[in-house]
Design an enzyme around this catalytic site. Structure first.
Site, PDB file in Angstrom:
ATOM      1  N   HIS A 286      47.284  53.004  36.079  1.00 56.57           N
ATOM      2  CA  HIS A 286      48.564  52.340  36.360  1.00 56.57           C
ATOM      3  C   HIS A 286      48.311  50.873  36.717  1.00 56.57           C
ATOM      4  O   HIS A 286      48.988  49.979  36.199  1.00 56.57           O
ATOM      5  CB  HIS A 286      49.293  53.056  37.498  1.00 56.57           C
ATOM      6  CG  HIS A 286      50.435  52.273  38.084  1.00 56.57           C
ATOM      7  ND1 HIS A 286      51.632  52.092  37.436  1.00 56.57           N
ATOM      8  CD2 HIS A 286      50.548  51.585  39.260  1.00 56.57           C
ATOM      9  CE1 HIS A 286      52.437  51.342  38.193  1.00 56.57           C
ATOM     10  NE2 HIS A 286      51.798  51.015  39.303  1.00 56.57           N
TER      11      HIS A 286
ATOM     12  N   ASP B  97      55.021  24.308  16.999  1.00 56.81           N
ATOM     13  CA  ASP B  97      54.329  25.578  17.191  1.00 56.81           C
ATOM     14  C   ASP B  97      53.260  25.363  18.253  1.00 56.81           C
ATOM     15  O   ASP B  97      53.153  24.281  18.830  1.00 56.81           O
ATOM     16  CB  ASP B  97      53.680  26.056  15.875  1.00 56.81           C
ATOM     17  CG  ASP B  97      53.553  27.570  15.831  1.00 56.81           C
ATOM     18  OD1 ASP B  97      52.921  28.137  16.736  1.00 56.81           O
ATOM     19  OD2 ASP B  97      54.101  28.185  14.892  1.00 56.81           O
TER      20      ASP B  97
ATOM     21  N   TRP C 106      41.618  50.300  40.198  1.00 55.70           N
ATOM     22  CA  TRP C 106      41.551  49.271  39.141  1.00 55.70           C
ATOM     23  C   TRP C 106      40.470  48.240  39.426  1.00 55.70           C
ATOM     24  O   TRP C 106      40.042  47.515  38.533  1.00 55.70           O
ATOM     25  CB  TRP C 106      42.909  48.583  38.967  1.00 55.70           C
ATOM     26  CG  TRP C 106      43.207  47.515  39.972  1.00 55.70           C
ATOM     27  CD1 TRP C 106      43.674  47.685  41.237  1.00 55.70           C
ATOM     28  CD2 TRP C 106      43.056  46.102  39.798  1.00 55.70           C
ATOM     29  NE1 TRP C 106      43.811  46.479  41.862  1.00 55.70           N
ATOM     30  CE2 TRP C 106      43.442  45.477  41.004  1.00 55.70           C
ATOM     31  CE3 TRP C 106      42.632  45.288  38.745  1.00 55.70           C
ATOM     32  CZ2 TRP C 106      43.417  44.101  41.194  1.00 55.70           C
ATOM     33  CZ3 TRP C 106      42.601  43.908  38.939  1.00 55.70           C
ATOM     34  CH2 TRP C 106      42.994  43.328  40.153  1.00 55.70           C
TER      35      TRP C 106
ATOM     36  N   SER D 164      41.057  37.927  25.130  1.00 54.73           N
ATOM     37  CA  SER D 164      42.440  37.637  24.755  1.00 54.73           C
ATOM     38  C   SER D 164      43.050  36.613  25.712  1.00 54.73           C
ATOM     39  O   SER D 164      43.659  35.623  25.281  1.00 54.73           O
ATOM     40  CB  SER D 164      43.245  38.938  24.775  1.00 54.73           C
ATOM     41  OG  SER D 164      44.611  38.666  24.855  1.00 54.73           O
ATOM     42  N   SER D 165      42.856  36.823  27.008  1.00 52.24           N
ATOM     43  CA  SER D 165      43.451  35.913  27.995  1.00 52.24           C
ATOM     44  C   SER D 165      42.860  34.515  27.887  1.00 52.24           C
ATOM     45  O   SER D 165      43.576  33.522  27.992  1.00 52.24           O
ATOM     46  CB  SER D 165      43.206  36.423  29.414  1.00 52.24           C
ATOM     47  OG  SER D 165      43.880  37.623  29.617  1.00 52.24           O
TER      48      SER D 165
ATOM     49  N   HIS E 222      41.433  37.119  43.157  1.00 47.76           N
ATOM     50  CA  HIS E 222      42.502  36.396  43.846  1.00 47.76           C
ATOM     51  C   HIS E 222      43.191  35.357  42.971  1.00 47.76           C
ATOM     52  O   HIS E 222      44.411  35.328  42.941  1.00 47.76           O
ATOM     53  CB  HIS E 222      42.116  35.838  45.208  1.00 47.76           C
ATOM     54  CG  HIS E 222      43.371  35.688  46.010  1.00 47.76           C
ATOM     55  ND1 HIS E 222      44.019  36.758  46.560  1.00 47.76           N
ATOM     56  CD2 HIS E 222      44.180  34.630  46.207  1.00 47.76           C
ATOM     57  CE1 HIS E 222      45.160  36.352  47.090  1.00 47.76           C
ATOM     58  NE2 HIS E 222      45.281  35.070  46.896  1.00 47.76           N
TER      59      HIS E 222
ATOM     60  N   GLU F 141      43.603  35.743  39.977  1.00 43.21           N
ATOM     61  CA  GLU F 141      44.406  36.633  39.131  1.00 43.21           C
ATOM     62  C   GLU F 141      45.788  36.884  39.744  1.00 43.21           C
ATOM     63  O   GLU F 141      46.794  36.942  39.039  1.00 43.21           O
ATOM     64  CB  GLU F 141      43.650  37.950  38.929  1.00 43.21           C
ATOM     65  CG  GLU F 141      44.431  39.078  38.285  1.00 43.21           C
ATOM     66  CD  GLU F 141      44.760  38.833  36.832  1.00 43.21           C
ATOM     67  OE1 GLU F 141      44.157  37.905  36.235  1.00 43.21           O
ATOM     68  OE2 GLU F 141      45.618  39.543  36.288  1.00 43.21           O
TER      69      GLU F 141
ATOM     70  N   TYR G 259      47.511  34.860  41.448  1.00 45.98           N
ATOM     71  CA  TYR G 259      48.366  33.698  41.189  1.00 45.98           C
ATOM     72  C   TYR G 259      48.634  33.510  39.708  1.00 45.98           C
ATOM     73  O   TYR G 259      49.653  32.932  39.326  1.00 45.98           O
ATOM     74  CB  TYR G 259      47.772  32.449  41.855  1.00 45.98           C
ATOM     75  CG  TYR G 259      47.873  32.623  43.334  1.00 45.98           C
ATOM     76  CD1 TYR G 259      49.093  32.436  43.963  1.00 45.98           C
ATOM     77  CD2 TYR G 259      46.804  33.099  44.077  1.00 45.98           C
ATOM     78  CE1 TYR G 259      49.242  32.694  45.312  1.00 45.98           C
ATOM     79  CE2 TYR G 259      46.939  33.359  45.427  1.00 45.98           C
ATOM     80  CZ  TYR G 259      48.157  33.154  46.037  1.00 45.98           C
ATOM     81  OH  TYR G 259      48.300  33.429  47.364  1.00 45.98           O
TER      82      TYR G 259
ATOM     83  N   SER H 182      62.294  28.448  38.695  1.00 48.07           N
ATOM     84  CA  SER H 182      62.626  27.021  38.788  1.00 48.07           C
ATOM     85  C   SER H 182      63.419  26.528  37.586  1.00 48.07           C
ATOM     86  O   SER H 182      63.987  25.437  37.617  1.00 48.07           O
ATOM     87  CB  SER H 182      61.348  26.187  38.930  1.00 48.07           C
ATOM     88  OG  SER H 182      60.588  26.647  40.005  1.00 48.07           O
TER      89      SER H 182
ATOM     90  N   HIS I  14      39.549  37.671  51.710  1.00 45.78           N
ATOM     91  CA  HIS I  14      40.560  38.343  52.539  1.00 45.78           C
ATOM     92  C   HIS I  14      40.877  39.737  51.997  1.00 45.78           C
ATOM     93  O   HIS I  14      41.551  40.516  52.653  1.00 45.78           O
ATOM     94  CB  HIS I  14      41.832  37.487  52.703  1.00 45.78           C
ATOM     95  CG  HIS I  14      42.633  37.289  51.455  1.00 45.78           C
ATOM     96  ND1 HIS I  14      43.339  36.152  51.195  1.00 45.78           N
ATOM     97  CD2 HIS I  14      42.863  38.093  50.393  1.00 45.78           C
ATOM     98  CE1 HIS I  14      43.969  36.260  50.031  1.00 45.78           C
ATOM     99  NE2 HIS I  14      43.687  37.431  49.531  1.00 45.78           N
ATOM    100  N   HIS I  15      40.367  40.040  50.800  1.00 48.73           N
ATOM    101  CA  HIS I  15      40.484  41.412  50.287  1.00 48.73           C
ATOM    102  C   HIS I  15      39.396  42.304  50.868  1.00 48.73           C
ATOM    103  O   HIS I  15      39.343  43.484  50.569  1.00 48.73           O
ATOM    104  CB  HIS I  15      40.380  41.420  48.757  1.00 48.73           C
ATOM    105  CG  HIS I  15      41.490  40.691  48.080  1.00 48.73           C
ATOM    106  ND1 HIS I  15      42.636  41.314  47.632  1.00 48.73           N
ATOM    107  CD2 HIS I  15      41.654  39.383  47.790  1.00 48.73           C
ATOM    108  CE1 HIS I  15      43.442  40.424  47.091  1.00 48.73           C
ATOM    109  NE2 HIS I  15      42.875  39.234  47.171  1.00 48.73           N
TER     110      HIS I  15
ATOM    111  N   THR J 244      53.736  27.537  49.353  1.00 49.91           N
ATOM    112  CA  THR J 244      54.707  28.550  48.946  1.00 49.91           C
ATOM    113  C   THR J 244      56.025  28.334  49.669  1.00 49.91           C
ATOM    114  O   THR J 244      57.107  28.458  49.082  1.00 49.91           O
ATOM    115  CB  THR J 244      54.158  29.962  49.232  1.00 49.91           C
ATOM    116  OG1 THR J 244      52.818  30.033  48.761  1.00 49.91           O
ATOM    117  CG2 THR J 244      54.977  31.012  48.517  1.00 49.91           C
TER     118      THR J 244
ATOM    119  N   LYS K  99      58.027  25.723  48.039  1.00 52.04           N
ATOM    120  CA  LYS K  99      58.748  26.210  46.859  1.00 52.04           C
ATOM    121  C   LYS K  99      60.029  26.936  47.248  1.00 52.04           C
ATOM    122  O   LYS K  99      61.105  26.665  46.698  1.00 52.04           O
ATOM    123  CB  LYS K  99      57.848  27.153  46.056  1.00 52.04           C
ATOM    124  CG  LYS K  99      56.759  26.403  45.346  1.00 52.04           C
ATOM    125  CD  LYS K  99      55.998  27.317  44.430  1.00 52.04           C
ATOM    126  CE  LYS K  99      55.296  26.511  43.388  1.00 52.04           C
ATOM    127  NZ  LYS K  99      56.189  25.910  42.401  1.00 52.04           N
TER     128      LYS K  99
ATOM    129  N   ARG L 117      46.122  54.785  50.910  1.00 49.49           N
ATOM    130  CA  ARG L 117      46.518  54.710  49.502  1.00 49.49           C
ATOM    131  C   ARG L 117      45.540  55.516  48.650  1.00 49.49           C
ATOM    132  O   ARG L 117      44.485  55.935  49.120  1.00 49.49           O
ATOM    133  CB  ARG L 117      46.547  53.252  49.052  1.00 49.49           C
ATOM    134  CG  ARG L 117      45.198  52.584  49.098  1.00 49.49           C
ATOM    135  CD  ARG L 117      45.267  51.088  48.885  1.00 49.49           C
ATOM    136  NE  ARG L 117      45.520  50.704  47.504  1.00 49.49           N
ATOM    137  CZ  ARG L 117      45.088  49.558  46.936  1.00 49.49           C
ATOM    138  NH1 ARG L 117      44.375  48.696  47.649  1.00 49.49           N
ATOM    139  NH2 ARG L 117      45.367  49.273  45.695  1.00 49.49           N
TER     140      ARG L 117
END
Lengths: 536, 287
Positions: free
Chosen positions: A78, A107, A143, A170-171, A254, A256, A258, A269, A303-304, A329, A332, A451
């Site tokens: 998932h 294009d 994951w 790909s990314s 991390h 990732e 963002y 925006s 921090h993870h 943040t 924003k 979890r």
């Protein structure tokens, strides 16, 4: 093979090639954007089905529906499917459709590469999802693929690694193309600080992708060599360290996070000024805030890992650096609210989703601040409070922004207005059920529910039941979204070139649906600029 | 197939990307199955690799013929430049992951296991002290020799740095439209790259067979072979690219004004050069 001959008869085939193979060979940014968006939608439903299996098992304590290993496969896949299959391709699809149109370009800069970026994904996900049917089962260690547990995976192990490699390719190729397009394909006269904010956020996201994805590729390559070539990166007996994997992984992981939220900031925006009928408040500060968040995203990864063991100075550094992200943040969120201040607002579906984004993403941001406090993270770590936090930022954040963008630009893509009443129904069902789904997870998490475990202590039962009911309502509400999209593609009220009264920017200067090649020659942006609204 | 629309260049449909995806898919399935013991794995790898090579010839061939036919304008040239720059940056970040692993092992995990972190040392390998290079606390009696900076790595450093000079001389010759000089210095660069690779292969052979230094030699062997191995792989790719470009130089594909293919390869070559300098310092010299 003569390019020149083809150039001569180019104007004979301005539209798409006939036949289904067009979708396989296409180099057109709109075709590829459509492919990305449909792929993302498909993965959204596949990953969503996995989520419903998880929620169904968690409806009651004890084991009811699935065996524990399958449950763990579901939580793992998932995550991988939603992150790499639904959210990221969703944003890249939007980038493909919108960036050339918003820049006044014909294009993407590298159209063939663009095709390859997309067509790596179906193969990557075939590899990933086929692992469910392999002896020993699919990945089940989460994951994040932490060793040593990840190394216990059966036959599926190398297939997962190579699937991640292909997704990364790909990314990276997609991000290279986006940067080249933004730097090189802007309409003459459009300076960087005139670009719409969606373009800005994607430009910065693309930098993050190119810097972060190769590190993930390196991390999983080390897993592969530890498994098959006898290296000792993550094995203490050889002088390595399993925690080293976590450092390398989260150095990717991390940014990732963002990567999955900055384009959402860009979308919101675009939408809020349109429906508030005011230019975006604080454009320049939005750009600088986005860049600041991107920079900070590279120095907060541990921090993870507050509970895995780290020197005190490390805990403190990563705690304060993380909290610092709240500043840009906050800029924003302030700017979005200030944009709406005294605006003449209307509440069509894209605006509703954008408003829900601002409020619900902020809730996810606040729980993120709580998690950033190293000392109390020891209580939250690996519990449902974390699950609630990242689903608020990824579902009511990233996914809501993608849905808002789909409603906002569907008239431009299809030439037809979507069904507004159904859209509102979709919104209200989603926004109500998503809170029923995730808000109770804060409570069970604070009370100590872990979890990634299929069973739980009985005192968590009521809130899990509530959460599961919310989950099923939210999941099935998304079928309305699918139906609305199909309906809009098939017909409906014709959309104007400027589909929304308050919409400004290059994409609204061309007809709806947008022609196959948006701008054949460099457009004159002076009239858009003269209204001072190029970037509103 | 390509077309210029007004001021813009736009290619039409291409079957090369999907060919590349199929090739990588077959390569991935073949390699993964081989790792899991399937006898047909190597054949699938070979097939996937062959299709990949075919795709590269086809795709790059198309681009070259379009370029030679004059279908590209300055904007396309700039897109290629941005594309190549950021591709190289992504490669830098890939190496960064392995350099990160090296620093982590040397600065944190090995000292921690070896007693700097008293608790860890006491719990796992009580009283054992460790020094870099190490095969790890679990293999304390494992005998091996580390790879010194002299002679081969130093010779290789000189070779690569010299190749950076020769390719620059070739570039100046190209700008001066002196094809004979260009081709001569390009072959010199290719020769230096190939010599580097031969020394590297000899070093690996010596390490593996005479110094008991293999990928199994703890975290030192892991970082040593992964860093130098991936670098060697990139030098191989770079040398093949140099050969292709030299042949294109001989065919007269490049003009003094217009030669991005050449420059892209030169950038790539400088990139492997710079990565090598990092390797030389942190893998060999500061042992």
């Amino acid at each position: 093979m003569s390019a020149v001959d083809h150039a001569a008869d180019a104007h004979h085939h301005e539209g798409p090639e006939p036949g289904l193979l067009r979708w396989v060979f296409t180099t057109n940014h709109k075709d590829i954007g459509t492919l990305y968006l449909l792929f993302s939608l498909m993965m959204f439903f596949i990953g969503g089905t996995m989520a419903l299996i998880i929620r169904a098992e968690l409806f009651q304590p004890g084991m009811q529906l699935v065996d524990p290993y399958f449950f763990n496969e579901m939580t793992t896949l998932h995550g991988l499917v939603m992150i790499f299959g639904a959210i990221m391709p969703g944003f890249v699809g939007l980038a493909n459709w919108q960036i050339p149109m918003m820049l006044g370009a014909p294009d993407m800069a590298l159209p063939r590469l663009n095709n390859w970026s997309f067509w790596l994904l179906p193969f990557a996900f075939t590899l990933l999802l086929s692992t469910l049917f392999m002896p020993g089962g699919g990945p089940a260690g989460g994951w994040t693929m932490y060793p040593p547990l990840m190394l216990e995976t059966g036959q599926a192990f190398p297939f997962i690694i190579f699937a991640v490699h292909l997704m990364g390719m790909s990314s990276i190729l997609g991000a290279i193309n986006i940067i080249a397009t933004i730097f090189n394909m802007r309409a003459p006269g459009m300076t960087l600080m005139m670009m719409p904010l969606f373009i800005w956020t994607w430009l910065i996201t693309a930098f993050l992708l190119i810097a972060a994805m190769p590190v993930l590729a390196g991390a999983v390559t080390m897993l592969l060599t530890d498994q098959y070539f006898g290296t000792h990166f993550f094995n203490a007996a050889g002088g390595g360290d399993p925690v080293m994997y976590q450092h390398i992984f989260w150095f990717f992981g991390h940014p990732e996070v963002y990567i999955m939220i900055l384009p959402a900031f860009g979308i919101v925006s675009q939408i809020i000024p349109t429906f508030a009928r005011k230019p975006l408040f604080g454009y320049a500060s939005m750009v600088y805030a986005t860049a600041s968040i991107a920079f900070l995203s590279f120095i907060v990864w541990a921090h993870h890992m507050f509970t895995v063991g780290m020197p005190l100075a490390g805990e403190l550094f990563f705690m304060y650096a993380t909290m610092l992200i709240a500043v840009p943040t906050g800029v924003k969120v302030f700017n979005w609210v200030a944009t709406m201040w005294e605006g003449s607002m209307t509440f069509e579906t894209p605006m509703l989703f954008a408003l829900a984004f601002v409020i619900l993403f902020s809730i996810g941001g606040f729980s993120g601040l709580m998690l950033a406090i190293a000392s109390v993270d020891f209580q939250y770590q690996d519990g449902y409070f974390v699950v609630a936090h990242f689903h608020y930022v990824l579902v009511t954040g990233a996914a809501f922004a993608i849905i808002a963008a789909a409603y906002y630009w569907l008239p431009k893509w299809t030439g037809n207005m979507y069904d507004e009443q159904l859209g509102k129904l979709h919104f209200w069902l989603s926004v109500a059920s998503v809170n029923v789904l995730y808000f109770p997870q804060h409570f069970v998490g604070l009370a100590g529910m872990p979890r990634r475990i299929p069973d739980y202590a009985v005192q968590f039962t009521e809130w899990n039941m509530v959460s599961t009911v919310g989950g099923f309502v939210f999941g099935f509400s998304q079928l309305i979204f699918l139906w609305i999209i199909i309906k809009a593609i098939r017909g409906g009220v014709k959309a104007d070139a400027r589909s929304w009264e308050g919409a400004h920017g290059m994409e609204w200067e061309i007809p709806s649906p947008a022609p196959y090649h948006s701008f054949q020659t460099p457009p004159d942006i002076s009239k858009v600029m003269a209204r001072g609204d190029a970037h509103s | 197939m390509a077309a210029t629309h007004g001021g813009y260049y736009l290619p039409h449909g291409s079957h090369w990307p999907i060919t590349g995806s199929i090739a990588l898919f077959i390569l991935a399935v073949g390699t993964a199955s081989y790792f899991q013991g399937a006898g047909w794995g190597p054949w699938a790898m070979l097939l996937g690799f062959a299709i990949l090579i075919f795709m590269m010839f086809g795709w790059l061939g198309t681009v070259i013929s379009e370029s030679v036919a004059g279908a590209y304008n300055e904007q396309v040239d700039r897109s290629f430049r941005w594309g190549m720059s950021w591709f190289i940056f992504s490669e830098v970040m890939f190496f960064a992951a392995f350099f990160g692993a090296l620093y982590y092992a040397r600065v944190l995990s090995v000292p921690w296991l070896g007693g700097v972190d008293v608790e860890t040392n006491k719990l796992l390998w009580d009283g054992l002290s460790l020094n870099w290079p190490t095969a790890g606390p679990g293999h304390a009696d494992f005998e091996f020799e580390y790879m010194p900076a002299w002679p081969i790595p130093t010779i290789n450093t000189i070779l690569l740095l010299t190749s950076g000079v020769t390719i620059t001389i070739a570039h100046h010759a190209l700008k001066a439209a002196d094809r004979e000089k260009l081709v001569k210095w390009m072959w010199a660069t290719v020769g230096l790259g190939a010599t580097f690779l031969m020394f590297q292969a000899y070093e690996f052979y010596e390490a593996w067979h005479h110094m008991n230094l293999t990928m199994h030699t703890g975290v030192y062997g892991s970082t040593f072979f992964m860093l130098t191995g991936f670098h060697g792989f990139h030098v191989t790719i770079g040398t093949i690219m140099l050969i292709v470009i030299t042949l294109r130089c001989m065919k007269g594909h490049f003009t003094p004004e217009n030669h991005f293919g050449f420059e892209g390869v030169a950038w790539y070559w400088h990139f492997v050069d710079v990565v090598w300098l990092g390797l030389f310092i942190f893998v060999y010299v500061l042992i």
